[in-house]
Every structure is written in C-alpha cells, then in structure tokens.
Design an enzyme around this catalytic site. Structure first.
Site, PDB file in Angstrom:
ATOM      1  CE1 TYR A  52      -4.128   1.855   0.603  1.00  0.00           C
ATOM      2  CE2 TYR A  52      -2.747   3.220   1.992  1.00  0.00           C
ATOM      3  CZ  TYR A  52      -3.918   3.027   1.317  1.00  0.00           C
ATOM      4  OH  TYR A  52      -4.888   3.996   1.338  1.00  0.00           O
ATOM      5  CE  LYS A  75      -6.527   6.945   2.496  1.00  0.00           C
ATOM      6  NZ  LYS A  75      -7.864   7.462   2.232  1.00  0.00           N
TER       7      LYS A  75
END
Length: 172
Positions: free
Chosen positions: A30, A38
């Site tokens: 990821y 994030k």
C-alpha cells in the site's frame, strides 16, 4: 472542503473523512504516497476539529476503514496472473487474523459507523479516528503466522480463536 462548506453548515453539523491503518502502521503493498497522505488526513482531522468547532460549531471525525470491495479498492494493484490482487489478499488476511475472524468487512459497516458519528448520539465526539476494521488495529501479530501456530494450537486451548480460513487449526 470544510473551509468552503463550513460557513454554510448548521452548527452541530458533522464532516467525515476516510482513512486506512496504513496511516499508523506499515502495510507492504500500500504505497505510492498513500500512507503519508492518510497520516496527514488524520492529523488534519484533529486540527480541523478544533478550528471548525470553534469557528462554525461543527464536528470533524475520521473513519479508518478496513479493506472492503469498493470501486476505489478495485483500482488498487490488480493481479495480472489470475491470483488474488492486493485488496482480495488483504480482505482474506483480515478475515483470518482479526479479532472478528471469519467475518468480512462490508461497506454498510463503514456507512452505519459514519451515520452514527454524524448523528446527535455522538454530538460530543469530534477529532476522533474511529477504526472500523474488524479490530485489526488492535493486533500486533498475525494469528496465521507459522511462528505462533504451535502456541495457538497447543497452549491457547480455544478452537474458536483459530483462524476461520485455516483448517489446520480446527479441532485443536
């Protein structure tokens, strides 16, 4: 968005953002800057909770959602060899290793959590990161790890703790 819509929102209103555990922990596969984005989003949630709360009386919260089959998720690293892609593998990993083993996260789980955060039942909640991830954020080690297989089967003595997708644990 809060900067633009805040002046038009009713005091007591709420805004929600969506994050992922990669903001807090390393999630191999990821990448592409999403983890740091994030993390910044979660930090901004806390800052905006203070600023928007003081300026317009609105609440700002964030949901850190586990993996689910969504249109956005389908765009992340699809496998080209017929094997499960990143999202499918992550969904399987969560189902095998989360405290709520065997269950897959549904988009409705995230939606109803957002509804609850926006409701008057949570009128005093702002600046929080709510994990809607089957409890995976609580884990420090995967229970399907070969390194703890014997411990789980020999010492834990709770078959219900065995990962649902790993039949070699069943009946131990």
């Amino acid at each position: 968005m809060v900067q633009q819509f805040g002046p038009f929102m009713t005091s007591g209103g709420s805004a929600i953002s969506i994050s992922y555990i990669a903001a807090e922990k390393c999630v191999p596969g990821y990448g592409g800057g999403m983890s740091s984005a994030k993390a910044a989003l979660e930090s901004d949630t806390r800052v905006l909770a203070w600023e928007a709360g003081r300026k317009w009386g609105i609440r700002i919260n964030c949901i850190s959602a586990g993996p689910a089959k969504t249109r956005a998720a389908n765009a992340i690293k699809k496998a080209k060899d017929g094997k499960p892609g990143f999202i499918d593998r992550t969904i399987q990993f969560y189902a095998a290793n989360s405290p709520l083993a065997g269950r897959k996260l549904k988009t409705d789980d995230v939606g109803t959590s957002a509804l609850a955060l926006c409701s008057d039942m949570n009128a005093a909640v702002t600046g929080t990161i709510l994990h809607v991830d089957l409890g995976m954020h609580t884990m420090g080690m995967a229970v399907d790890s070969v390194h703890i297989k014997d411990f789980i089967s020999d010492h834990v003595g709770h078959p219900e703790w065995a990962p649902a997708e790993l039949p070699e644990y069943a009946g131990k």
